[in-house]
Scaffold this active site. Structure first.
Site, PDB file in Angstrom:
ATOM      1  N   LYS A   9      -2.446   3.815  -9.180  1.00 20.28           N
ATOM      2  CA  LYS A   9      -3.403   3.368  -8.170  1.00 20.28           C
ATOM      3  C   LYS A   9      -4.782   3.150  -8.803  1.00 20.28           C
ATOM      4  O   LYS A   9      -5.026   3.566  -9.960  1.00 20.28           O
ATOM      5  CB  LYS A   9      -3.453   4.407  -7.041  1.00 20.28           C
ATOM      6  CG  LYS A   9      -2.116   4.536  -6.275  1.00 20.28           C
ATOM      7  CD  LYS A   9      -2.179   5.657  -5.239  1.00 20.28           C
ATOM      8  CE  LYS A   9      -0.904   5.728  -4.398  1.00 20.28           C
ATOM      9  NZ  LYS A   9      -0.958   6.846  -3.427  1.00 20.28           N
ATOM     10  N   TYR A  49       2.701  -0.877   2.349  1.00 20.25           N
ATOM     11  CA  TYR A  49       2.648   0.374   3.114  1.00 20.25           C
ATOM     12  C   TYR A  49       2.999   0.182   4.593  1.00 20.25           C
ATOM     13  O   TYR A  49       2.589   0.991   5.427  1.00 20.25           O
ATOM     14  CB  TYR A  49       1.261   1.008   2.976  1.00 20.25           C
ATOM     15  CG  TYR A  49       1.069   1.768   1.673  1.00 20.25           C
ATOM     16  CD1 TYR A  49       1.915   2.818   1.317  1.00 20.25           C
ATOM     17  CD2 TYR A  49       0.029   1.448   0.805  1.00 20.25           C
ATOM     18  CE1 TYR A  49       1.727   3.527   0.129  1.00 20.25           C
ATOM     19  CE2 TYR A  49      -0.164   2.157  -0.389  1.00 20.25           C
ATOM     20  CZ  TYR A  49       0.694   3.198  -0.711  1.00 20.25           C
ATOM     21  OH  TYR A  49       0.517   3.904  -1.875  1.00 20.25           O
ATOM     22  N   ASN A 112      -4.673  10.166  -4.950  1.00 20.99           N
ATOM     23  CA  ASN A 112      -3.605  10.897  -5.654  1.00 20.99           C
ATOM     24  C   ASN A 112      -2.961  10.106  -6.801  1.00 20.99           C
ATOM     25  O   ASN A 112      -1.837  10.390  -7.201  1.00 20.99           O
ATOM     26  CB  ASN A 112      -2.570  11.456  -4.665  1.00 20.99           C
ATOM     27  CG  ASN A 112      -1.849  10.395  -3.887  1.00 20.99           C
ATOM     28  OD1 ASN A 112      -2.138   9.198  -4.040  1.00 20.99           O
ATOM     29  ND2 ASN A 112      -0.912  10.798  -3.057  1.00 20.99           N
ATOM     30  N   HIS A 115       1.775   6.027  -7.200  1.00 17.84           N
ATOM     31  CA  HIS A 115       2.806   5.806  -6.181  1.00 17.84           C
ATOM     32  C   HIS A 115       4.168   5.768  -6.853  1.00 17.84           C
ATOM     33  O   HIS A 115       4.300   5.239  -7.951  1.00 17.84           O
ATOM     34  CB  HIS A 115       2.575   4.459  -5.476  1.00 17.84           C
ATOM     35  CG  HIS A 115       3.775   3.995  -4.681  1.00 17.84           C
ATOM     36  ND1 HIS A 115       4.007   4.408  -3.392  1.00 17.84           N
ATOM     37  CD2 HIS A 115       4.827   3.209  -5.015  1.00 17.84           C
ATOM     38  CE1 HIS A 115       5.144   3.860  -2.959  1.00 17.84           C
ATOM     39  NE2 HIS A 115       5.662   3.132  -3.924  1.00 17.84           N
ATOM     40  N   GLU A 126      10.525  -2.545  -2.721  1.00 15.24           N
ATOM     41  CA  GLU A 126       9.224  -2.585  -3.411  1.00 15.24           C
ATOM     42  C   GLU A 126       9.288  -3.417  -4.693  1.00 15.24           C
ATOM     43  O   GLU A 126       8.361  -4.167  -4.997  1.00 15.24           O
ATOM     44  CB  GLU A 126       8.745  -1.152  -3.687  1.00 15.24           C
ATOM     45  CG  GLU A 126       8.385  -0.429  -2.401  1.00 15.24           C
ATOM     46  CD  GLU A 126       8.134   1.073  -2.541  1.00 15.24           C
ATOM     47  OE1 GLU A 126       7.883   1.722  -1.507  1.00 15.24           O
ATOM     48  OE2 GLU A 126       8.185   1.601  -3.673  1.00 15.24           O
TER      49      GLU A 126
HETATM   50  P1  IDP Z   1       3.879   9.385  -1.169  1.00 16.25           P
HETATM   51  O1  IDP Z   1       2.875   8.490  -1.876  1.00 16.25           O
HETATM   52  O2  IDP Z   1       3.972  10.740  -1.809  1.00 16.25           O
HETATM   53  O3  IDP Z   1       5.219   8.719  -0.991  1.00 16.25           O
HETATM   54  P2  IDP Z   1       3.392   8.795   1.641  1.00 16.25           P
HETATM   55  O4  IDP Z   1       3.618   9.733   2.755  1.00 16.25           O
HETATM   56  O5  IDP Z   1       4.347   7.655   1.476  1.00 16.25           O
HETATM   57  O6  IDP Z   1       3.294   9.662   0.294  1.00 16.25           O
HETATM   58  O7  IDP Z   1       1.913   8.239   1.795  1.00 16.25           O
HETATM   59  C1  IDP Z   1       1.484   7.148   1.011  1.00 16.25           C
HETATM   60  C2  IDP Z   1       0.110   7.442   0.496  1.00 16.25           C
HETATM   61  O8  IDP Z   1      -0.786   7.533   1.595  1.00 16.25           O
HETATM   62  C3  IDP Z   1      -0.066   8.770  -0.240  1.00 16.25           C
HETATM   63  O9  IDP Z   1       0.325   8.720  -1.594  1.00 16.25           O
HETATM   64  C4  IDP Z   1      -1.550   9.012  -0.084  1.00 16.25           C
HETATM   65  O10 IDP Z   1      -2.293   8.225  -1.025  1.00 16.25           O
HETATM   66  C5  IDP Z   1      -1.812   8.460   1.303  1.00 16.25           C
HETATM   67  N1  IDP Z   1      -1.779   9.525   2.309  1.00 16.25           N
HETATM   68  C6  IDP Z   1      -0.685  10.163   2.795  1.00 16.25           C
HETATM   69  N2  IDP Z   1      -1.021  11.079   3.704  1.00 16.25           N
HETATM   70  C7  IDP Z   1      -2.371  11.021   3.791  1.00 16.25           C
HETATM   71  C8  IDP Z   1      -3.335  11.745   4.578  1.00 16.25           C
HETATM   72  O11 IDP Z   1      -3.024  12.620   5.369  1.00 16.25           O
HETATM   73  N3  IDP Z   1      -4.653  11.390   4.386  1.00 16.25           N
HETATM   74  C9  IDP Z   1      -5.038  10.417   3.506  1.00 16.25           C
HETATM   75  N4  IDP Z   1      -4.169   9.728   2.766  1.00 16.25           N
HETATM   76  C10 IDP Z   1      -2.847  10.021   2.900  1.00 16.25           C
HETATM   77 MG    MG Z   2       5.729   7.030   0.097  1.00 17.70          MG
END
Ligand code: IDP
Ligand code: MG
Length: 148
Positions: A9, A49, A112, A115, A126
């Site tokens: 990212k 997304y 974070n 992805h 994807e």
């Molecule tokens: P993942 O990336 O571990 O698969 P997902 O639930 O698919 O997690 O969420 C996609 C991305 O959305 C996460 O990697 C993170 O960057 C963001 N995200 C998920 N939950 C939150 C939240 O509660 N607050 C802010 N960003 C979030």
């Molecule tokens: Mg995800």
């Protein structure tokens, strides 16, 4: 052989983690099949997304992903989807184990770093979205040293 979609990212790019992250997947033994450095547009990020469009953090997430260039990759190997998620660590870096990418390099859930596809089916979707032109067709000469 199974493939997964991995994206570094914009924060991972800005923080100079590209080489470190690619190295972890390479050293594990997975094969790099596709790689590009791109800045995506809003509509594209929304499509990537789409499953999260009802979440309160969706708009912020899209803004984050389009805020700078990302490294989009396809990695291949046995169980690469599940193992890739383990290498990446839990979604919230506060809960990601040390030794995982998010556990080692991130603090906030909204920054974070990386992805990874969460299932073989979503990986296929994807990869088709990010690499409509297809990926490389090659096999590593190390294969017999990695797989029995
Ligand atoms: P993942 O990336 O571990 O698969 P997902 O639930 O698919 O997690 O969420 C996609 C991305 O959305 C996460 O990697 C993170 O960057 C963001 N995200 C998920 N939950 C939150 C939240 O509660 N607050 C802010 N960003 C979030
Ligand atoms: Mg995800």
């Amino acid at each position: 052989m199974e493939q997964t979609f991995i994206m570094i990212k914009p924060d991972g790019v800005q923080r100079g983690l590209v080489g470190e992250i690619i190295g972890r997947f390479e050293k594990k033994g997975f094969s790099l099949k596709g790689l590009k450095f791109v800045t995506v547009e809003q509509a594209f990020a929304e499509k990537h997304y789409a499953d999260l469009s009802s979440k309160p953090f969706f708009n912020g997430l899209v803004e984050y992903i389009i805020s700078g260039p990302v490294v989009a990759m396809v990695w291949e190997g046995k169980n690469v989807v599940t193992t890739g998620r383990k290498i990446i660590g839990a979604t919230n870096p506060a809960e990601s184990a040390p030794g995982t990418i998010r556990g080692d390099f991130a603090i906030d859930i909204g920054r974070n770093v990386i992805h990874g596809s969460d299932a073989v089916e979503s990986a296929k979707k994807e990869i088709a979205l990010w690499f409509p032109e297809g990926v490389a067709n090659w096999s590593s000469s190390l294969h017999p040293w990695i797989y029995e």
